[in-house]
Write a protein that holds these residues in place. Structure first.
Motif, mmCIF file in Angstrom:
data_model
loop_
_atom_site.group_PDB
_atom_site.id
_atom_site.type_symbol
_atom_site.label_atom_id
_atom_site.label_comp_id
_atom_site.label_asym_id
_atom_site.label_seq_id
_atom_site.Cartn_x
_atom_site.Cartn_y
_atom_site.Cartn_z
ATOM 1 N N LYS A 258 0.905 -1.371 -0.037
ATOM 2 C CA LYS A 258 -0.115 0.204 0.007
ATOM 3 C C LYS A 258 0.687 1.163 0.152
ATOM 4 C CE LYS A 258 -2.669 -3.395 1.262
ATOM 5 N NZ LYS A 258 -3.590 -4.137 0.288
ATOM 6 N N VAL A 259 0.523 2.290 -0.772
ATOM 7 C CA VAL A 259 1.356 3.512 -0.876
ATOM 8 C C VAL A 259 0.274 4.468 -0.064
ATOM 9 C CG1 VAL A 259 2.497 2.782 -2.927
ATOM 10 C CG2 VAL A 259 0.383 4.325 -3.294
ATOM 11 N N PHE A 260 0.983 5.416 0.509
ATOM 12 C CA PHE A 260 0.104 6.366 1.200
ATOM 13 C C PHE A 260 0.989 7.807 1.083
ATOM 14 C CE2 PHE A 260 3.129 5.179 4.315
ATOM 15 C CZ PHE A 260 3.691 6.478 4.978
ATOM 16 N N MET A 261 0.068 8.890 1.160
ATOM 17 C CA MET A 261 0.472 10.182 1.350
ATOM 18 C C MET A 261 -0.202 10.737 2.596
ATOM 19 S SD MET A 261 -1.577 12.228 -1.619
ATOM 20 C CE MET A 261 -0.750 13.884 -1.541
ATOM 21 N N ALA A 262 0.558 11.525 3.615
ATOM 22 C CA ALA A 262 -0.044 12.113 4.686
ATOM 23 C C ALA A 262 0.471 13.371 5.011
ATOM 24 C CB ALA A 262 0.370 10.955 5.933
ATOM 25 N N PHE A 263 -0.474 14.412 5.589
ATOM 26 C CA PHE A 263 -0.179 15.489 6.043
ATOM 27 C C PHE A 263 -0.400 15.856 7.502
ATOM 28 C CE2 PHE A 263 -0.791 15.532 1.572
ATOM 29 C CZ PHE A 263 0.314 16.224 1.041
ATOM 30 N N ALA A 264 0.310 16.625 8.315
ATOM 31 C CA ALA A 264 0.300 16.763 9.651
ATOM 32 C C ALA A 264 -0.986 17.690 10.320
ATOM 33 C CB ALA A 264 1.583 17.256 10.145
ATOM 34 N N GLU A 265 -1.246 16.881 11.439
ATOM 35 C CA GLU A 265 -1.906 17.813 12.309
ATOM 36 C C GLU A 265 -0.902 18.968 13.213
ATOM 37 O OE1 GLU A 265 -4.837 16.958 15.953
ATOM 38 O OE2 GLU A 265 -5.717 16.378 13.884
ATOM 39 N N ALA A 266 -0.006 18.012 13.686
ATOM 40 C CA ALA A 266 1.022 18.410 14.586
ATOM 41 C C ALA A 266 2.368 17.489 14.367
ATOM 42 C CB ALA A 266 0.616 18.518 15.847
ATOM 43 N N PRO A 267 3.423 18.282 14.450
ATOM 44 C CA PRO A 267 4.553 17.269 14.590
ATOM 45 C C PRO A 267 4.949 16.547 15.802
ATOM 46 C CG PRO A 267 5.210 19.787 14.928
ATOM 47 C CD PRO A 267 3.701 19.526 14.530
ATOM 48 N N PHE A 268 5.600 15.367 15.628
ATOM 49 C CA PHE A 268 5.866 14.675 16.957
ATOM 50 C C PHE A 268 6.726 15.482 17.835
ATOM 51 C CE2 PHE A 268 8.365 10.689 18.586
ATOM 52 C CZ PHE A 268 7.219 10.231 19.448
ATOM 53 N N VAL A 269 7.881 16.305 17.256
ATOM 54 C CA VAL A 269 8.406 17.081 18.233
ATOM 55 C C VAL A 269 8.610 18.394 17.291
ATOM 56 C CG1 VAL A 269 10.883 17.318 19.177
ATOM 57 C CG2 VAL A 269 9.728 15.119 19.214
ATOM 58 N N ASN A 270 8.334 19.583 18.103
ATOM 59 C CA ASN A 270 8.510 20.863 17.228
ATOM 60 C C ASN A 270 9.921 21.288 17.244
ATOM 61 O OD1 ASN A 270 9.155 22.109 19.861
ATOM 62 N ND2 ASN A 270 7.224 22.911 20.276
ATOM 63 N N SER A 271 9.937 22.584 16.708
ATOM 64 C CA SER A 271 11.482 22.962 16.341
ATOM 65 C C SER A 271 12.397 23.131 17.437
ATOM 66 C CB SER A 271 11.189 24.251 15.435
ATOM 67 O OG SER A 271 10.624 25.332 16.070
ATOM 68 N N LYS A 272 11.597 23.598 18.665
ATOM 69 C CA LYS A 272 12.243 23.537 19.986
ATOM 70 C C LYS A 272 12.478 22.408 20.744
ATOM 71 C CE LYS A 272 10.323 28.303 20.423
ATOM 72 N NZ LYS A 272 9.627 28.272 19.330
#
Length: 333
Positions: free
Chosen positions: A314-328
């Motif tokens: 299965k191939v997929f494409m996904a877009f975020a609601e929130a990153p697992f870890v932010n830039s800080k």
């Protein structure tokens, strides 16, 4: 040390909007987010409560220019459908496809930006092997192509996990096509500056106009990958590096619909509200297609052949609601 992600707020670049129709003309639909705005450059729209066409609009082709995902048809010029892409949403007309009184709808919107790994390219075919420039400054992981002029050419889909000698069709549930002759992508992987085309008329017929949507991966915001189904309700976990807002899944090694999940239509696990890009059917709300959306990916929770047939890719494409870890470096909760 580099930051985990450069996109702390995915809603600057991707939004999902659900709404109910009222039948009124020139109606502005505003995105839900109140602390920021996003002017979309691409909009994919679907009716949920009854069968109708899912359609794509973009700022390159212009207002009212509709392409239908389940059709091979040429571009439609519509004045009563998606009428404009606004500064924080879009405008709808009176057509039942987007605004019937009492109808229910969903639209997915992307902002064109190299920072978010999304580019829209319009081009005219020349019938010969060629390269075309893009503005991602990164290698595209997925590309979707469509002829604007011809009423019988399939939607073409490149996915990096399949390589440059296979393609999928957005308007079809068929298995991935083999292309040993290089007529789709000239047997050439896209680079950070160009993508390659062969001589297939669905991609590059002389004098025909085309549109291409290109995505590169951005850590913490977008992911284009694949997994192998195991055929049971305790399905595979797929790591994305973010909590998905939207996931599209397609079986590439056997027939299967393009299944679309999002967290606006399904607000809690198990997620089961599904729309199919390759059909004109209403939203499916049964228990056959289910996934869990997690802080760092998704887990398949069904035995459905589209998303979890044993041994199938299965191939997929996904877009975020929130990153697992932010830039800080702060984990998402």
């Amino acid at each position: 040390m580099a930051a985990y992600t450069t996109i702390d707020n995915p809603e600057l670049y991707f939004q999902t909007k659900i709404y109910s129709g009222d039948g009124n003309d020139d109606r502005d639909i505003v995105f839900d987010v109140t602390d920021t705005t996003m002017q979309p450059n691409m909009l994919m729209s679907a009716r949920r409560d009854s069968g109708d066409n899912q359609s794509i609009y973009d700022s390159v082709r212009g207002d009212g220019k509709e392409l239908r995902t389940a059709e091979t048809g040429a571009e439609y010029d519509r004045s009563d459908n998606i009428q404009a892409l606004n500064s924080n949403g879009f405008q709808v007309g009176t057509d039942g496809q987007v605004n019937a009184s009492g109808g229910t709808y969903v639209s997915w919107a992307w902002k064109e930006s190299a920072d978010a790994g999304f580019d829209i390219v319009g081009y005219t075919g020349n019938g010969s092997n060629r390269t075309i420039s893009h503005s991602l400054s990164a290698v595209p992981k997925m590309m979707i192509h469509k002829s604007r002029d011809n009423a019988s050419y399939m939607w073409g889909v490149y996915h990096h996990t399949l390589g440059n000698q296979k393609n999928l069709n957005l308007n079809s549930d068929a298995v991935a096509n083999n292309d040993s002759g290089g007529v789709y992508y000239n047997s050439t992987t896209p680079t950070s500056s160009v993508f390659s085309l062969g001589t297939n008329i669905g991609y590059n017929k002389s004098s025909d106009d085309y549109i291409a949507y290109l995505w590169s991966e951005k850590q913490g915001y977008s992911k284009f990958g694949s997994y192998t189904g195991n055929g049971n309700a305790d399905g595979p976990f797929v790591y994305t590096g973010f909590r998905p807002a939207m996931v599209i899944i397609k079986n590439s090694s056997a027939t299967g619909n393009w299944e679309i999940f999002d967290t606006k239509r399904s607000t809690y696990n198990l997620m089961h509200a599904t729309l199919y890009a390759d059909t004109t059917g209403a939203e499916y709300t049964g228990t056959g297609n289910q996934i869990d959306v997690l802080s760092n990916g998704f887990k398949v929770r069904n035995e459905d052949t589209n998303t979890n047939d044993s041994g199938e890719t299965k191939v997929f494409m996904a877009f975020a609601e929130a990153p697992f870890v932010n830039s800080k470096g702060v984990p998402c909760n």
